[in-house]
Design an enzyme around this catalytic site. Structure first.
Site, PDB file in Angstrom:
ATOM      1  NE  ARG A   1      -3.366  -2.427   2.564  1.00 26.71           N
ATOM      2  CZ  ARG A   1      -4.320  -2.864   3.554  1.00 26.71           C
ATOM      3  NH1 ARG A   1      -4.775  -2.084   4.125  1.00 26.71           N
ATOM      4  NH2 ARG A   1      -5.454  -4.034   3.380  1.00 26.71           N
TER       5      ARG A   1
ATOM      6  NE  ARG B   1      -0.842   4.766   9.359  1.00 24.55           N
ATOM      7  CZ  ARG B   1      -1.740   4.104   9.241  1.00 24.55           C
ATOM      8  NH1 ARG B   1      -2.758   3.939   8.047  1.00 24.55           N
ATOM      9  NH2 ARG B   1      -3.298   4.465   9.969  1.00 24.55           N
TER      10      ARG B   1
ATOM     11  CD  GLU C   1      -7.947  -1.646  11.120  1.00 22.69           C
ATOM     12  OE1 GLU C   1      -8.224  -0.353  10.717  1.00 22.69           O
ATOM     13  OE2 GLU C   1      -8.131  -1.720   9.928  1.00 22.69           O
TER      14      GLU C   1
ATOM     15  CB  SER D   1     -10.781  -4.413   8.672  1.00 27.67           C
ATOM     16  OG  SER D   1     -11.790  -3.661   9.178  1.00 27.67           O
TER      17      SER D   1
ATOM     18  NE  ARG E   1      -1.358  -1.935  12.417  1.00 33.65           N
ATOM     19  CZ  ARG E   1      -2.067  -1.507  11.200  1.00 33.65           C
ATOM     20  NH1 ARG E   1      -3.540  -1.094  11.794  1.00 33.65           N
ATOM     21  NH2 ARG E   1      -2.079  -0.442  10.871  1.00 33.65           N
TER      22      ARG E   1
END
Length: 412
Positions: A259, A274, A346, A349, A386
């Site tokens: 990403r 991130r 988070e 999801s 994560r």
RNA sequence: CGGGAGAUGGCUGAGUGGUCGAAAGCGGCGGUCUUGAAAACCGUUGAUGGGCAACUAUCCGGGGGUUCGAAUCCCUCUCUCCCGGCCA
């Protein structure tokens, strides 16, 4: 893709529901009027085509009978021009319509709470209590182990890339294997797919055309690095009509995800939260519409139980309309406890897109005689990176060592 | 990356300019026969959109062109297979 027919027939209802997602209402009006114009023009076009077809057949018959063909020929030529003109008009309108319609997000489910942003999300429940420490817990980048090599990762590519070494690398692999096995036991078939996808594939799941800036594109090719395994795995069945006996299809897939993180300059610049590239084990389900809520709950439970098995305290959060992603009708986030940051973040999801992706990707199933759109769902089993740093922070000891959760021991 | 062949309905596979949306076979569905089944025989059977319906439009890998008319001719793209090169 928005259901245009629904918009035509039940405009007020659709507009009302899309208010939760803050959609420009004039766009909806425009879609409706364009679609009605299109319908009208198509009817006229069809009639002209019918006339053309009938006369063309006559031409063959006349030719055999040796009749004079000149008059018929000129009629056909004239009509042909009309058809061609109208046809280009229809195509233009169709294109315009699909461009606008493809930028409209999915309609939120009834159960989605009103709200503008993250602040309005609703906590559903908490699982496990965050650990207490007799010392001040560190953030993962401050931990005195050589698992994460930020500097050298940047050297190899650029910022937001990290290399893993030694136990860090091994723990990452252990997590991937553990998660895949965990999911397989719950009935999710493991799949392995390309990390590069074409435009049709990215359009099917809703990343294109609207979010091209978030994707890494291959130079000189119309191909992109996948931002999540959801994209290729959901598209496995693009343009297919599935037999009802195949449903539900439940799959799990490990992949690297890429990403650009275009809009997040300055956020989470430290550590491994991130990244431009990260490992993730994904869950994807394809179901009949009436089953999708059940499967959704199953996927949420799967991710939550996985965290529990790793001994990680977490909470479940129902996203409000404003925080919902483009393709999602309903999303539950799982947030894991980070002692160093003293907050939940988070880590997974899970979304039900209803028939939104199915309509774009044309994934259908045969029910009795009719073809119906499936529902597609996706969710992180867990983001591996994560999870890795969550384990580091939650299992850190005062002497600087890190305990490996017992369920992972046989994978190390 | 170079040379050759090809892409047609659920599958196999005919079809080189005019009732071709497409032969035939297989498969599927319905029936006859049978206590039941198999075999045999008869019939039926592509998809999508619009319309209450009659009906109608579109579809022979994608896009474009020639023609009054294209599965059929031309261009182009994609993909598949075979031969060679490269390669984990």
């Amino acid at each position: 893709m928005l259901d245009i027919k629904l918009l035509q027939n039940d405009f007020d209802n659709v507009r009302e529901k899309l208010k939760k997602k803050k959609v420009d209402e004039t766009l909806l009006e425009e879609i409706k009027s364009i679609s009605l114009e299109l319908k009208e023009k198509k009817k006229i076009l069809e009639d002209l085509q019918a006339e053309q077809n009938a006369k063309s057949k006559l031409f063959g018959v006349y030719a055999k009978e040796g009749k004079n063909l000149e008059e018929l020929k000129s009629e056909l030529s004239q009509n042909k021009e009309k058809v061609a003109l109208l046809n280009t008009q229809v195509k233009e309108i169709e294109e315009k319509l699909s461009i606008i319609a493809s930028t409209i997000p999915n309609i939120p489910d009834e159960s989605v709470p009103e709200g503008a942003d993250e602040e309005d999300n609703i906590e559903i429940k908490r699982v496990l209590t965050p650990p207490t420490f007799s010392f001040a817990p560190k953030e993962h980048w401050d931990l005195d182990v050589d698992w994460l090599d930020f500097e050298r990762g940047v050297k190899l590519a650029k910022s937001r890339f990290t290399a893993l070494r030694g136990t860090g690398a091994k723990l990452s692999r252990a997590l991937i294997n553990y998660m895949l096995d965990f999911n397989a036991k719950r009935g999710y078939q493991e799949v392995c797919v390309p990390y590069i996808a074409n435009r049709d594939t990215l359009t099917g799941t809703g990343q294109l055309p609207k979010f091209e800036n978030d994707l890494f594109k291959l130079d000189g090719e119309d191909l992109f690095l996948i931002p999540t395994a959801e994209v290729p795995v959901t598209n496995l069945f693009r343009d297919e009509i599935l037999d009802v006996s195949m449903l539900p299809i439940k799959m799990t897939c490990y992949s690297e995800c890429f990403r650009k993180e275009a809009g997040s300059a300055g956020r989470d610049t430290r550590g491994m939260i991130r990244q431009h590239q990260f490992s993730k084990v994904e869950l994807v389900s394809i179901t009949k519409p009436e089953e999708s809520d059940l499967v959704f709950d199953d996927m949420v439970a799967c991710a939550s139980d996985l965290l529990t098995s790793l001994g990680l305290a977490h909470r479940l959060v129902m996203l409000c309309g404003g925080d919902l992603g483009f393709s999602a009708a309903k999303t539950v986030d799982l947030e894991v406890w980070f002692p160093g940051q003293n907050r939940y973040r988070e880590i997974s999801s899970v979304s039900n897109t209803h028939d939104f992706q199915a309509r774009r990707a044309m994934i259908r199933y045969k029910d009795e005689k009719k073809n119906r759109l499936v529902h597609t769902l996706n969710g992180s089993s867990l983001a591996v990176g994560r999870t890795l740093i969550a384990i580091m922070e939650n299992y850190q000891n005062e002497d600087g060592s890190i305990t490996i959760p017992s369920v992972l021991e046989r994978y190390m």
